[in-house]
Write a protein that holds these residues in place. Structure first.
Motif, PDB file in Angstrom:
ATOM      1  N   GLY A   1       5.326   0.912   8.887  1.00 26.73           N
ATOM      2  CA  GLY A   1       6.523   1.553   8.355  1.00 26.73           C
ATOM      3  C   GLY A   1       6.825   1.206   6.914  1.00 26.73           C
ATOM      4  O   GLY A   1       7.953   1.383   6.468  1.00 26.73           O
ATOM      5  N   GLY A   2       5.820   0.774   6.166  1.00 21.49           N
ATOM      6  CA  GLY A   2       6.010   0.431   4.768  1.00 21.49           C
ATOM      7  C   GLY A   2       5.777   1.592   3.834  1.00 21.49           C
ATOM      8  O   GLY A   2       5.893   2.767   4.220  1.00 21.49           O
ATOM      9  N   GLU A   3       5.415   1.282   2.602  1.00 19.06           N
ATOM     10  CA  GLU A   3       5.262   2.302   1.565  1.00 19.06           C
ATOM     11  C   GLU A   3       3.801   2.689   1.314  1.00 19.06           C
ATOM     12  O   GLU A   3       3.531   3.542   0.477  1.00 19.06           O
ATOM     13  N   ILE A   4       2.865   2.076   2.041  1.00 22.66           N
ATOM     14  CA  ILE A   4       1.441   2.330   1.791  1.00 22.66           C
ATOM     15  C   ILE A   4       0.920   3.341   2.809  1.00 22.66           C
ATOM     16  O   ILE A   4       0.905   3.066   4.014  1.00 22.66           O
TER      17      ILE A   4
ATOM     18  N   LYS B   1       1.377   7.934   9.389  1.00 26.76           N
ATOM     19  CA  LYS B   1       1.796   6.543   9.494  1.00 26.76           C
ATOM     20  C   LYS B   1       1.587   5.828   8.169  1.00 26.76           C
ATOM     21  O   LYS B   1       0.746   6.226   7.359  1.00 26.76           O
ATOM     22  N   SER B   2       2.352   4.778   7.968  1.00 25.24           N
ATOM     23  CA  SER B   2       2.227   3.969   6.753  1.00 25.24           C
ATOM     24  C   SER B   2       2.307   2.501   7.123  1.00 25.24           C
ATOM     25  O   SER B   2       2.809   2.137   8.193  1.00 25.24           O
ATOM     26  N   ILE B   3       1.813   1.658   6.227  1.00 25.93           N
ATOM     27  CA  ILE B   3       1.811   0.228   6.502  1.00 25.93           C
ATOM     28  C   ILE B   3       2.496  -0.530   5.360  1.00 25.93           C
ATOM     29  O   ILE B   3       2.759   0.029   4.292  1.00 25.93           O
ATOM     30  N   THR B   4       2.757  -1.800   5.602  1.00 27.46           N
ATOM     31  CA  THR B   4       3.374  -2.662   4.602  1.00 27.46           C
ATOM     32  C   THR B   4       2.296  -3.451   3.870  1.00 27.46           C
ATOM     33  O   THR B   4       1.125  -3.449   4.257  1.00 27.46           O
TER      34      THR B   4
ATOM     35  N   GLY C   1      -3.028  -8.478   6.197  1.00 22.08           N
ATOM     36  CA  GLY C   1      -3.342  -9.079   7.485  1.00 22.08           C
ATOM     37  C   GLY C   1      -4.337  -8.299   8.313  1.00 22.08           C
ATOM     38  O   GLY C   1      -4.435  -8.528   9.526  1.00 22.08           O
ATOM     39  N   SER C   2      -5.058  -7.364   7.709  1.00 19.52           N
ATOM     40  CA  SER C   2      -6.026  -6.558   8.468  1.00 19.52           C
ATOM     41  C   SER C   2      -7.255  -6.285   7.610  1.00 19.52           C
ATOM     42  O   SER C   2      -7.309  -6.648   6.436  1.00 19.52           O
TER      43      SER C   2
END
Length: 437
Positions: free
Chosen positions: A263-266, A287-290, A296-297
């Motif tokens: 739920g981030g901006e990336i 979908k987006s990630i932080t 961490g991945s």
């Protein structure tokens, strides 16, 4: 505005409801386009790829003929996709019903957006049935209540939302043309070797321009072909692996159990985010990630312009990153090297996918691995040609990205206005003022 709405059952507002469920037409390779549930997507009817014979049309369409402006609704698999008929003749397949507003009561354009509203979609789902496949019966569809503003306001709402959709559609058609021109240019330079052949045959002289070949490019190309394991290729060009032109980057998925990763901006690309072939670029992902999810991945951040190709499951889907983004482990990112630019890599990957499909004799190939890129042979032009190609093709593909970004903004505006206009939260005069401002 509530006291200005007329609440009726849907069946009371319709002049026609055409339902061909339970019937299966005899399909042919060409003829009258068949509208199936598969081609009704995102508010439009995509180009049909199934047909019925012209001679079967009258005997098939015994339940009624569609008209321009009629609204088609998918009743299952999936439920609730809506679009408007823009061309005739068309035949209607199973899992499709056609709705036509009653003159003087329900405008077809308004009906299109009414059926797309969250409220109507919820009502469709609420009256649906089925476990494996969710669908709605005609008897239940007819009972759904709709709240209608006066006809003039319906038409104004349809006009405002339709103007936004019209511009999006215009951008899409422009993108189709531009993307086809880019593919044609790539094929001419790197498959047919048209510039070299034009010089060999005397059709291209120094100081002269040909279509797609400005005069200043004359000395960039050799004037003869030589033999290679792939057949005749331009002198000075070499044959190698497709992998020689790209760096191959794997993706990854942050742990879904860690909420701080999501739920981030990336942006985080997966195959569901693949754009239409004509649009080429992906600028928005589901979908987006932080930053924590990235750190961490195993997923990697790739730069704008990088090609993404799906490698497992749905294989061979392509996109150009329209902004910096990450991607999952079912995809590879391809970044150019040895002089290969972003657009050369993307168009080369298109050709590679076509080659893989051909090698598989038309079947769907199941997986792309790093060894696949190494096994595919390709012709590698010198850096001087690659640079000139990138400059030439940018004039075709850069406008596609601008159109995609504009269409994304227009779609956001439409999706913001639609529920407010349908519910009456926004009045037409308010919206017209805002749009003019």
């Amino acid at each position: 505005m509530a006291n200005e709405l007329t609440v009726l059952k849907l069946e009371e507002c319709l002049d026609a409801l055409i339902d061909y469920r339970g019937k299966t037409p005899r399909k042919t390779d060409f003829g009258i386009p068949l509208i199936t549930a598969k081609v009704v997507k995102a508010g439009r009817i995509e180009t049909p790829n199934e047909f019925i014979a012209e001679g079967d049309y009258e005997t098939w369409m015994t339940r009624g003929y569609p008209q321009i402006g009629d609204v088609v609704l998918t009743t299952e698999a999936p439920l609730g996709e809506v679009a408007q008929i823009k061309f005739l003749p068309v035949a209607l397949a199973q899992r499709i019903v056609t709705l036509r507003g009653k003159p003087g009561l329900l405008d077809n354009g308004y009906l299109l957006y009414l059926m797309q509203s969250q409220e109507m979609q919820a009502k469709l789902l609420g009256r649906s049935s089925g476990t494996t496949v969710t669908g709605i019966k005609q008897s239940e569809l007819r009972k759904i209540e709709v709240a209608l503003p006066r006809l003039s306001e319906q038409r104004s709402i349809a006009h405002i939302l339709g103007t936004l959709d019209g511009k999006i559609e215009l951008n899409r058609k422009q993108n189709e043309t531009l993307e086809a021109m880019a593919r044609t240019l790539f094929k001419a330079w790197f498959v047919d070797f048209e510039p070299v052949r034009a010089k060999m045959e005397g059709r291209w002289q120094r100081g002269q321009s040909l279509p797609g070949l400005p005069a200043h490019l004359y000395d960039v190309f050799p004037d003869q072909l030589v033999q290679s394991e792939l057949g005749d290729i331009p002198e000075g060009w070499v044959v190698g692996s497709f992998a020689d032109a790209v760096d191959i980057i794997g993706g990854g998925t942050p742990k879904t159990s860690v909420s701080e990763y999501w739920g981030g901006e990336i942006p985080w690309f997966s195959v569901v985010d693949t754009p239409a072939a004509s649009d080429a670029f992906v600028v928005k992902t589901e979908k987006s990630i932080t930053q924590a999810g990235l750190n961490g991945s195993s997923t990697r951040l790739i730069s704008k312009g990088t090609t993404i190709i799906s490698a497992r499951g749905t294989v061979g889907n392509l996109a150009i990153a329209g902004c910096d983004m990450t991607f999952n482990q079912s995809c590879y990112a391809l970044q150019g090297r040895n002089g290969s630019g972003n657009y050369f890599v993307f168009l080369s990957a298109q050709r590679m996918v076509e080659q893989l499909k051909s090698m598989a004799h038309g079947s769907v190939f199941s997986t792309i691995t790093r060894q696949t890129f190494e096994a595919v042979c390709a012709v590698h032009p010198p850096v001087s040609v690659l640079h000139q190609f990138e400059e030439s093709v940018a004039s075709l593909l850069d406008p596609i990205l601008r159109n995609v970004n504009e269409s994304h903004s227009l779609a956001l505006l439409r999706d913001t206005l639609l529920p407010k206009l349908i519910s009456g939260e926004l009045r037409i005069t308010d919206v017209e003022y805002r749009l003019e401002a």
